[in-house]
Motif scaffolding. Structure first.
Motif, PDB file in Angstrom:
ATOM      1  N   VAL A   1      -7.227   5.175   1.033  1.00 45.22           N
ATOM      2  CA  VAL A   1      -6.206   4.350   1.933  1.00 45.22           C
ATOM      3  C   VAL A   1      -5.403   5.246   2.922  1.00 45.22           C
TER       4      VAL A   1
ATOM      5  N   LEU B   1       0.752  -1.325   0.106  1.00 42.88           N
ATOM      6  CA  LEU B   1      -0.167  -0.054   0.174  1.00 42.88           C
ATOM      7  C   LEU B   1       0.670   1.357   0.054  1.00 42.88           C
TER       8      LEU B   1
ATOM      9  N   THR C   1       0.262   3.966  -2.925  1.00 40.90           N
ATOM     10  CA  THR C   1      -0.137   5.559  -2.502  1.00 40.90           C
ATOM     11  C   THR C   1       0.798   6.443  -2.924  1.00 40.90           C
TER      12      THR C   1
END
Ligand SMILES: Nc1ncnc2c1ncn2[C@@H]1O[C@H](COP(=O)(O)OP(=O)(O)OP(=O)(O)O)[C@@H](O)[C@H]1O
Ligand SMILES: [Mg+2]
Lengths: 329, 325
Positions: free
Chosen positions: A131, A115, A119
């Motif tokens: 997120v 993640l 991101t």
């Protein structure tokens, strides 16, 4: 390289000895082992004999050396409260905690890195914003609240998952595992999420920040100017450099997963070491507390050692601290 | 007449910010012929690097082209889709950045970085790429290249690293190299060697070079033509000998007054262009008319009202009303 490893190992041993000294001093300064073990009715004579048998009359350094030698084999004497060997208690409780911690750590590092990279690369996309927003919860909410929230939702309201305990476990030698039964796996889900969530968001934010930083470096610009595909720049050139500093902090964080486990284990009545330690504190069960202290120290030190060694693999600058080769001739 | 290798026409680059759209490059046109070395000089902030980045299609957002066109060998490249442009970047146009210490990825061996570049742009086996990489390292003057190829960047000195960067740029046999202050970060003693190397490589291979520098001594030594930039515009462009010996634009004249030779530089002169009084205007405050007029001792009314076009004057092109009207 070898000097570097020796230095890391040396530091690890030093840390363990210092923690052992702390654990050892607990025996001497908190409570009286003789009173604890002999009970109220014992005579003066009995007490002296017990003290002699426990070696409490020997000089302190000898007692400490004996403590160290025993600790090296995982022996911390008898539990004051349960009257069983501490090593047996620890062995019985350890699988529950290790399973919980390792799964949480894998969840946190795996999804945290994934993640974080996502991101960073798609930093203006909707997905990245969502997120990042959710990750704020992980950073700001205390662990026990997340646990209680999960219990309320999935155990009380939806009744999908059990709210406490390990479920059915399977014995593999002295190890017990919950991974091989459906109820064991179901029982793991919420505790692992609770314990791993904070670390996950932390690692994710760390990877993201570091990745953004790396994507601004000259060698990434140069890689673009060389016409390398963007995916290759991101995953080969930027990610590996991102991981160098991330590994250190992530490693330290994962060590603390064990410490955080105390809270998670209490919330989910998880039969692990954290719960054992909480009981031990309530009853001033010094040998169990000492053993737990040493266990946490060993975990921290081992994780650190692994981090140090991973570092060498990721960053060649540490491998050869040889001087600059060749002048500008 | 065949098309020049690189042709930049009416290039305009803007960096929009919250308050204004800053025009970093304003109506810049020039050409580079095959095998030609064009020097690009000007004060800090004149727009030299931005010009290079625009050609590579590597302008940093929010910067973007708002006008003009860039052609390579007659084909427009500024409007190309990214996957096509990527095959030109690094393949047909190479770029050398200022700082060799940070241009190489610290975690990969230099050989791996060279073969990677070759294999992205050409269908070639790892073994062949490695053999060619060794030959290239030898060509850029790295001793014992068959050993050095497995070195990490931190194991090499600054000068060596810039040679590696050159090998990296040359490994795809580009037709044009954009070198943005390739020696500024190096020791003075190494600078002349790297410049000489760039010149020799370009001459041997017939590669065109756009050499961005602060250093008029370097220009004098290697360039065929030189463009003098000021506040995002070209003030004067022409054959190096004429522009250096007889600059026509007052700003160029001021610059040439400040030339330190490489020999003088070795003696401690830093070679920066500082003799003209005043500073270049900020992008947010470029004056009407000729951007240089507030600092120009010869400005007339027209200079303050109307922007001068780049017009032929003797062997050069000059943007100055005093020269061309
Ligand atoms: N990313 C950016 N954002 C905003 N403005 C920028 C950016 N990059 C460059 N500029 C502006 O564009 C103008 C030209 O910059 P450029 O870097 O091309 O100068 P230069 O001639 O290369 O100077 P130097 O000799 O210092 O390298 C400068 O005024 C600078 O402020
Ligand atoms: Mg620049």
């Amino acid at each position: 390289m070898i000097a570097y490893i020796l230095k890391s190992v040396g530091q690890a041993i030093l840390v363990l000895v210092v923690v052992a000294a702390l654990a050892f001093s607990m025996f001497r300064f908190i409570g009286d082992p003789v009173a604890n073990m002999a009970g109220q009715e014992a005579s003066q004579q009995d007490r002296r004999e017990l003290a002699e048998r426990l070696g409490l009359n020997d000089p302190v350094p000898i007692q400490f050396a004996r403590f160290l030698a025993n600790a090296a084999f995982g022996e911390f004497g008898m539990s004051y409260r349960q009257g069983r060997k501490v090593s047996a208690l620890i062995a019985e409780r350890m699988p529950a905690t290790v399973e919980l911690a390792v799964l949480s750590a894998l969840l946190a590092t795996g999804f945290g890195t994934l993640l974080g990279v996502y991101t960073a690369i798609r930093r203006n996309s909707w997905g990245a914003h969502i997120v990042m927003g959710i990750s704020l919860i992980g950073v700001s909410l205390p662990t026990f609240l997340i646990g209680i929230g999960l219990i309320y939702l999935f155990a009380v309201e939806l009744k999908w998952l059990p709210s406490f305990g390990r479920g059915e476990t399977v014995k593999l030698g002295w190890w017990t595992t919950g991974l091989l039964t459906p109820s064991g796996r179901a029982s793991l889900i919420m505790p692992v999420l609770t314990l791993g969530f904070f670390q996950l968001t932390l690692i994710m934010r760390l990877v993201r920040a570091q990745m953004l930083e790396t994507l601004r470096t000259d060698y990434v610009k140069f890689a673009r100017a060389r016409g390398l595909p963007e995916s290759r720049i991101q995953f080969r050139h930027a990610l590996r450099n991102t991981l160098v500093p991330v590994v250190t902090i992530a490693g330290l964080q994962l060590g603390s997963v064990i410490a955080f486990a105390i809270i998670t284990e209490s919330v989910f009545q998880w039969p692990g070491l954290g719960a054992l330690f909480v009981q031990a504190v309530q009853f001033v069960d010094i040998p169990v507390m000492a053993a737990y202290l040493m266990f946490v120290a060993v975990v921290f030190v081992v994780v650190n050692l692994i981090v140090d060694l991973t570092y060498v693999l990721l960053d060649p600058r540490l491998k050869s601290s040889t001087a600059v080769v060749g002048g500008g001739k | 007449m065949t098309a020049p290798l690189l042709s930049v026409r009416n290039l305009r680059v803007e960096f929009p910010n919250r308050r204004a759209r800053l025009v970093a490059i304003d109506d810049v046109s020039f050409e580079i012929g095959r095998g030609e070395i064009l020097g690009l000089v000007g004060e800090s902030g004149a727009g030299k690097s931005v010009t290079g980045a625009a050609i590579m299609g590597l302008l940093e957002p929010p910067g973007h082209m708002t006008g003009g066109e860039i052609r390579l060998d007659g084909t427009r490249i500024d409007t190309m889709p990214i996957d096509q442009l990527r095959r030109i970047r690094g393949k047909r146009i190479g770029m050398v950045f200022q700082d060799p210490l940070t241009s190489l990825n610290p975690v990969y061996r230099i050989g791996a970085q060279i073969t990677e570049t070759m294999r992205v742009h050409a269908n070639i086996s790892e073994a062949d790429a490695r053999a060619r990489a060794i030959a290239l390292l030898a060509e850029v003057g790295i001793p014992a290249p068959e050993n050095r190829i497995d070195a990490y960047p931190h194991e090499l000195s600054g000068g060596m690293r810039q040679r590696v960067v050159l090998a990296l740029v040359l490994c795809t046999e580009p037709e044009l190299i954009i070198a943005d202050e390739p020696t500024t970060a190096l020791d003075v003693s190494v600078q002349a060697q790297i410049i000489a190397l760039i010149k020799a490589l370009a001459r041997n291979r017939g590669t065109s070079v756009m050499l961005i520098t602060h250093d008029m001594g370097v220009i004098a030594e290697v360039a065929d033509r030189v463009a003098v930039m000021y506040a995002g515009r070209i003030a004067e462009i022409g054959p190096v000998r004429d522009v250096l010996k007889a600059p026509q634009h007052p700003y160029a004249r001021g610059l040439m007054g400040a030339i330190p030779s490489l020999a003088k530089k070795a003696a401690g002169h830093d070679g920066r262009l500082t003799l003209i009084p005043g500073n270049m205007p900020r992008l947010s405050a470029i004056p009407e008319g000729c951007a240089f007029n507030p600092r120009c001792g010869e400005a007339i009314d027209r200079c303050r009202a109307e922007r001068p076009s780049l017009l032929p004057a003797a062997t050069s092109h000059v943007a100055c009303w005093r020269v061309t009207s």
